[in-house]
Design an enzyme around this catalytic site. Structure first.
Site, mmCIF file in Angstrom:
data_model
loop_
_atom_site.group_PDB
_atom_site.id
_atom_site.type_symbol
_atom_site.label_atom_id
_atom_site.label_comp_id
_atom_site.label_asym_id
_atom_site.label_seq_id
_atom_site.Cartn_x
_atom_site.Cartn_y
_atom_site.Cartn_z
ATOM 1 N N GLY A 21 0.869 -0.872 -0.029
ATOM 2 C CA GLY A 21 0.040 -0.152 0.461
ATOM 3 C C GLY A 21 0.692 1.358 -0.212
ATOM 4 O O GLY A 21 0.092 2.291 -0.338
ATOM 5 N N ARG A 93 -0.689 -18.937 -4.199
ATOM 6 C CA ARG A 93 -1.562 -17.718 -4.065
ATOM 7 C C ARG A 93 -3.201 -18.183 -3.980
ATOM 8 O O ARG A 93 -3.253 -17.545 -2.580
ATOM 9 C CB ARG A 93 -1.916 -16.757 -5.322
ATOM 10 C CG ARG A 93 -0.633 -16.056 -5.509
ATOM 11 C CD ARG A 93 -0.762 -15.312 -6.953
ATOM 12 N NE ARG A 93 0.734 -14.659 -7.169
ATOM 13 C CZ ARG A 93 1.583 -14.512 -7.819
ATOM 14 N NH1 ARG A 93 1.694 -16.015 -8.552
ATOM 15 N NH2 ARG A 93 2.276 -13.980 -8.304
ATOM 16 N N ASP A 153 2.545 -9.627 -14.478
ATOM 17 C CA ASP A 153 3.638 -10.543 -14.423
ATOM 18 C C ASP A 153 4.459 -10.280 -16.188
ATOM 19 O O ASP A 153 4.972 -9.863 -16.283
ATOM 20 C CB ASP A 153 2.579 -11.376 -14.840
ATOM 21 C CG ASP A 153 2.275 -11.665 -12.935
ATOM 22 O OD1 ASP A 153 2.744 -12.195 -12.584
ATOM 23 O OD2 ASP A 153 1.400 -11.517 -12.719
ATOM 24 N N ARG A 156 6.868 -8.238 -16.583
ATOM 25 C CA ARG A 156 8.362 -8.942 -16.250
ATOM 26 C C ARG A 156 8.645 -9.312 -17.564
ATOM 27 O O ARG A 156 9.682 -9.698 -18.130
ATOM 28 C CB ARG A 156 7.580 -10.082 -15.120
ATOM 29 C CG ARG A 156 7.881 -9.670 -13.427
ATOM 30 C CD ARG A 156 7.326 -10.506 -12.515
ATOM 31 N NE ARG A 156 7.596 -9.989 -11.656
ATOM 32 C CZ ARG A 156 7.088 -10.655 -10.211
ATOM 33 N NH1 ARG A 156 5.644 -11.207 -10.116
ATOM 34 N NH2 ARG A 156 6.983 -10.061 -9.109
ATOM 35 N N HIS A 180 -3.768 -14.367 -12.986
ATOM 36 C CA HIS A 180 -2.656 -14.353 -11.667
ATOM 37 C C HIS A 180 -2.571 -15.516 -10.421
ATOM 38 O O HIS A 180 -2.855 -14.656 -9.409
ATOM 39 C CB HIS A 180 -2.706 -12.075 -10.493
ATOM 40 C CG HIS A 180 -1.311 -12.487 -9.971
ATOM 41 N ND1 HIS A 180 0.143 -11.954 -11.038
ATOM 42 C CD2 HIS A 180 -1.403 -12.261 -8.714
ATOM 43 C CE1 HIS A 180 0.730 -12.055 -10.011
ATOM 44 N NE2 HIS A 180 -0.310 -11.806 -8.750
#
Length: 308
Positions: A21, A93, A153, A156, A180
């Site tokens: 954040g 995740r 992603d 990257r 994701h």
């Protein structure tokens, strides 16, 4: 607050006391977004500290930064949600869903009534599923609730392809798609450089595409293993998306949005503007990619079904 005038637009960062954040809030100020940035966190002291520190960086920029309440956040133009349980080293995740469901539901309840024109940007993981949960809990239309998705992603990926081809990352048009998470995949069929298929580029001949895909998927785990969490990359991504929502840029990003064709929230390219998702795009995929997409969509739907 260091400016004599408070900007008319307001961006709230929920979970702004934490690393992600704070990185997003600082990026908003550093990018020169003309908005009042609100730092909101259940840990009041952390929110105050981050707000004071970030406000020190605002004297050269048009934005301002201060600590605020959940009620003030609910009346913001853009609400960035970074709060949630942290992903542990080696943890997928998907394990975060149950831990973060109650947190996201509580946040949305605490902000009620949410400004009808507000746009919610989810960053917390697993972002595809939590964006679905946030939309249901907020009561906002699906086009006004999006997630950061595979934006980072894809960045990257573009950096990696830039190193191979010698072309600027901004001129490499390629996306990580679907989810994701561990079911994301590279959209090689749709990838382009200078209007031509990426895979036709001379320097892409003989390149191990699977190893590139694996490298992109594993990078977050490598960072988490080395320093505990990722925040600079996702911070600039969140700030860029918030800026697009605020300034109606209609730029195309691979974000979590509700894709009618597949009937769920997923990471897929969409044009982002003042209404949230302005346009959706049907990205071409080959047979192998279609199978990977099916796996990603089914995984997202299965997880979301538990929270309908």
């Amino acid at each position: 607050m260091t400016s004599s005038a408070v900007p008319p637009n307001r961006i709230a960062v929920i979970g702004g006391g934490g690393n992600v954040g704070a990185a997003a809030a600082f990026a908003l100020i550093a990018k020169g977004v003309p908005a009042e940035v609100l730092i909101v966190d259940v840990v009041d002291k952390a929110a105050q500290g981050q707000a004071l520190d970030i406000s020190d960086a605002s004297f050269l920029k048009p934005g301002t930064c201060r600590k605020a309440s959940f009620q003030e956040a609910g009346q913001s133009d853009v609400i960035i949600v970074t709060a949630g349980a942290r992903q542990q080293p080696g943890e997928p995740r998907s394990n975060l869903i149950e831990r973060n469901y109650k947190i996201i539901k509580s946040i949305m309840d605490s902000m009620q009534p949410i400004k009808p024109s507000a746009k919610v940007l989810m960053v917390s993981n697993p972002v595809d599923v939590l964006t679905h949960i946030a939309q249901k809990a907020s009561g906002l239309p699906v086009n006004q609730v999006i997630g950061s998705g595979t934006f980072l992603d894809s960045g990257r990926l573009r950096n990696t392809l830039s190193e191979i081809t010698g072309v600027s990352p901004s001129s490499v048009h390629a996306y990580m798609l679907g989810e994701h998470g561990d079911n994301q995949f590279t959209g090689w069929s749709a990838a382009r450089i200078g209007g031509r298929p990426l895979l036709d580029h001379p320097k892409m001949q003989g390149v191990d595409l699977d190893s590139i895909n694996e490298k992109i998927m594993r990078k977050a785990y490598d960072i988490i293993d080395a320093k505990g969490s990722t925040y600079f990359g996702i911070g600039i991504c969140a700030a860029t998306l918030a800026e697009a929502l605020l300034n109606n840029t209609s730029q195309v990003f691979p974000v979590v949005n509700f894709v009618e064709k597949y009937g769920c929230y997923m990471s897929w390219p969409a044009a982002i503007g003042a209404s949230g998702v302005e346009q959706a795009f049907d990205v071409p995929v080959n047979a192998a990619e279609a199978k990977k997409l099916e796996v990603a969509v089914n995984a997202i739907k299965e997880a979301c079904a538990k929270y309908d």
